[in-house]
Enzyme design. Structure first.
Site, short mmCIF file in Angstrom:
data_model
loop_
_atom_site.label_atom_id
_atom_site.label_comp_id
_atom_site.label_asym_id
_atom_site.label_seq_id
_atom_site.Cartn_x
_atom_site.Cartn_y
_atom_site.Cartn_z
CB VAL A 82 46.57 48.14 43.13
CG1 VAL A 82 45.96 49.52 43.36
CG2 VAL A 82 48.07 48.15 43.39
CE LYS A 83 38.77 45.28 47.73
NZ LYS A 83 38.52 45.01 49.16
CB VAL A 84 41.02 50.81 41.56
CG1 VAL A 84 42.54 50.85 41.60
CG2 VAL A 84 40.53 49.93 40.42
CG LEU A 136 47.52 46.00 50.46
CD1 LEU A 136 48.98 46.44 50.62
CD2 LEU A 136 46.91 45.69 51.84
CB THR A 153 42.60 45.12 53.52
OG1 THR A 153 43.34 45.75 52.47
CG2 THR A 153 43.43 44.01 54.13
#
Ligand code: E4P
Length: 221
Positions: free
Chosen positions: A82-84, A56, A27
């Site tokens: 965790v998307k950074v 996310l 997402t």
């Protein structure tokens, strides 16, 4: 090759998950915004439906905010990645979260060098956006070939997650190159299911079966 769905739409997620096609979900803030409502509800539901990795994304742009948000996002489930973003603070956050055992997806990758740096920071996934490169007249798939070649020389353990996929041909090409994952918008996955000859073939089978049945109405499979 693993298939992720690139959406926050629960109906699409359920539909393809019920077919056994989904290894995970990605997402981003735009996809969350497209669905409207409270993103917290969507995040909680997606991480419940899907057993595999669910990316996310943080919205903070500085390190401490990313860490705080990353840890909050991780509370939705053990399958949260965790998307950074691919920025200096993003890589610093990637390094910290990864060393604490929280997997990270570094997003907005547009060059092999960026992918190399994200891998060195400990990313579980790098997300090169091929469609957006195609959009500006560059060859997005060439970037996947380059990253694959670079990663094959070393032992990073980082997976290539092909993102910004626009059509089924992208998927075949990514699979030929040996990308680890593709993340697909629901409409691309829908198109992959279909072939005109499948549709015509089924119509013909059913018409022939009806012919057979018209002489023997009691016939059943
Ligand atoms: C990847 O994780 C992104 O969500 C995505 O693939 C972006 O694609 P777009 O270029 O279609 O927005």
């Amino acid at each position: 090759m693993k298939i992720f769905l690139d959406t926050a739409n629960l109906e699409s997620i359920r539909k393809f998950n019920d077919m056994g096609l989904l290894d995970g979900i990605t997402t981003n803030p735009s996809l969350m915004s497209k669905e409207g409502g409270n993103p917290k509800d969507a995040m909680a539901e997606i991480t419940k439906i899907i057993k595999g990795d669910v990316s996310l994304e943080v919205v903070s742009t500085e390190y401490s905010g990313m860490i705080e948000e990353g840890k909050r996002l991780r509370q939705y489930g053990k399958n949260v990645v965790v998307k950074v973003p691919m920025t200096p603070d993003g890589l610093k956050a990637c390094k910290s979260l990864s060393s604490e055992g929280i997997p990270v997806n570094v997003t907005l990758i547009f060059s092999a060098n960026q992918a190399l740096l994200a891998a060195k920071s400990g990313a579980k996934y790098v997300s090169p956006f091929i469609g957006r490169l195609d959009d500006i007249g560059q060859d997005g798939m060439h970037l996947i070939r380059e990253i694959k070649e670079v990663f094959s020389n070393y032992d990073f353990g980082t997976q290539i997650l092909v993102a910004s996929v626009r059509h089924p041909l992208h998927v075949v090409d990514a699979a030929k190159i040996g990308a680890d994952v593709v993340t697909l918008p629901p409409d691309v996955l829908d198109k992959m299911l279909q072939h005109p000859l499948t549709k015509i073939g089924l119509q013909n089978f059913l018409a022939d079966w009806d012919k057979l049945k018209s002489g023997n109405p009691d016939i059943k499979i």
